[in-house]
Structures are given as structure tokens and as C-alpha cells.
Design a protein around this motif. Structure first.
Motif, PDB file in Angstrom:
ATOM      1  N   GLU A   1      -4.094   2.801  12.190  1.00 18.14           N
ATOM      2  CA  GLU A   1      -3.828   1.463  11.651  1.00 18.14           C
ATOM      3  C   GLU A   1      -3.578   1.534  10.148  1.00 18.14           C
ATOM      4  O   GLU A   1      -2.670   0.890   9.631  1.00 18.14           O
TER       5      GLU A   1
ATOM      6  N   GLU B   1      -2.411   4.114   8.553  1.00 13.26           N
ATOM      7  CA  GLU B   1      -1.093   4.752   8.383  1.00 13.26           C
ATOM      8  C   GLU B   1       0.024   3.742   8.627  1.00 13.26           C
ATOM      9  O   GLU B   1       1.026   3.731   7.911  1.00 13.26           O
ATOM     10  N   VAL B   2      -0.129   2.906   9.630  1.00 10.50           N
ATOM     11  CA  VAL B   2       0.868   1.858   9.890  1.00 10.50           C
ATOM     12  C   VAL B   2       0.969   0.911   8.694  1.00 10.50           C
ATOM     13  O   VAL B   2       2.070   0.523   8.290  1.00 10.50           O
ATOM     14  N   GLN B   3      -0.176   0.571   8.113  1.00 12.26           N
ATOM     15  CA  GLN B   3      -0.169  -0.292   6.927  1.00 12.26           C
ATOM     16  C   GLN B   3       0.566   0.383   5.771  1.00 12.26           C
ATOM     17  O   GLN B   3       1.353  -0.245   5.066  1.00 12.26           O
ATOM     18  N   ARG B   4       0.296   1.677   5.563  1.00 15.57           N
ATOM     19  CA  ARG B   4       0.982   2.419   4.494  1.00 15.57           C
ATOM     20  C   ARG B   4       2.486   2.479   4.752  1.00 15.57           C
ATOM     21  O   ARG B   4       3.293   2.305   3.845  1.00 15.57           O
ATOM     22  N   MET B   5       2.840   2.722   6.010  1.00 15.97           N
ATOM     23  CA  MET B   5       4.259   2.783   6.356  1.00 15.97           C
ATOM     24  C   MET B   5       4.929   1.433   6.146  1.00 15.97           C
ATOM     25  O   MET B   5       6.078   1.365   5.684  1.00 15.97           O
ATOM     26  N   GLY B   6       4.228   0.351   6.478  1.00 16.39           N
ATOM     27  CA  GLY B   6       4.771  -0.987   6.247  1.00 16.39           C
ATOM     28  C   GLY B   6       4.985  -1.255   4.772  1.00 16.39           C
ATOM     29  O   GLY B   6       6.014  -1.816   4.370  1.00 16.39           O
TER      30      GLY B   6
ATOM     31  N   ASP C   1       5.450   1.072   2.482  1.00 16.95           N
ATOM     32  CA  ASP C   1       6.572   1.922   2.078  1.00 16.95           C
ATOM     33  C   ASP C   1       7.898   1.311   2.493  1.00 16.95           C
ATOM     34  O   ASP C   1       8.867   1.326   1.741  1.00 16.95           O
ATOM     35  N   ARG C   2       7.936   0.777   3.690  1.00 14.54           N
ATOM     36  CA  ARG C   2       9.164   0.156   4.186  1.00 14.54           C
ATOM     37  C   ARG C   2       9.564  -1.023   3.306  1.00 14.54           C
ATOM     38  O   ARG C   2      10.731  -1.182   2.953  1.00 14.54           O
TER      39      ARG C   2
ATOM     40  N   ARG D   1       8.740  -1.507   0.175  1.00 15.34           N
ATOM     41  CA  ARG D   1       9.155  -0.989  -1.130  1.00 15.34           C
ATOM     42  C   ARG D   1      10.570  -0.406  -1.050  1.00 15.34           C
ATOM     43  O   ARG D   1      11.416  -0.672  -1.912  1.00 15.34           O
TER      44      ARG D   1
END
Length: 90
Positions: free
Chosen positions: A39, A41-46, A48-49, A51
Motif C-alpha cells: 500500500e 508503494e502504491v502511494q509512492r507510485m501515485g 510519482d505519477r 509529479r
């Protein structure tokens, strides 16, 4: 002795059941930790997306401005060449 054996068997089964319960609880905690990590990692990816999408928007806007400047420079060069030709033709 039958009562002692039955009691020992019951205690043995109870011990095994407690061990199985502890193992299941540990497995569950491990899965919850894995889920929490996923979860995060998904938040970090979101993030990043978001940004990267913002950077793409800025880059596209800059590319459009550069294209407009390029068109203006090209128009001015054509006008300058036409003026030079007109002067040379006289």
C-alpha cells in the motif's frame, strides 16, 4: 490410566492447536505487513505519477511556446529575406 492418557492426549491436541493458532496469527501479521508495504508503494507510485504528469504538462507547454517562437522566427526570417531580395532586385 485411561483418564491420564485421555488428558495427556487432550493437552497434546490443545498444545498443537495453540501452536497452529500462533502460526496462523504470525502468518496473518506478516501478510498485513506485506500489504502495508504494498500500500505504501502504491502511494509512492501515485505521488510519482502525479509529479511526472505535472512535469509532462510543463514540458508540453514549454514545447508549445518554443514551437510558437520558432514559427515567429521563421516568419521574421522570411520577411527579412524578402526585404533583402527586394533591395537587391532594385
Amino acid at each position: 490410566m485411561s483418564g491420564d492418557t485421555t488428558l495427556k492426549d487432550a493437552i497434546g491436541r490443545l498444545g498443537k492447536a495453540v501452536e497452529a493458532l500462533e502460526a496462523a496469527a504470525e502468518d496473518r501479521l506478516e501478510k498485513e505487513r506485506d500489504f502495508a508495504e504494498a500500500e505504501a508503494e502504491v502511494q509512492r507510485m501515485g505521488a510519482d505519477r502525479a509529479r511526472l504528469a505535472q512535469e509532462i504538462d510543463k514540458t508540453e507547454a514549454r514545447a508549445e511556446r518554443l514551437a510558437e517562437v520558432n514559427r515567429e522566427v521563421s516568419r521574421r526570417l522570411v520577411a527579412a529575406m524578402e526585404t533583402i531580395r527586394a533591395v537587391l532586385d532594385r
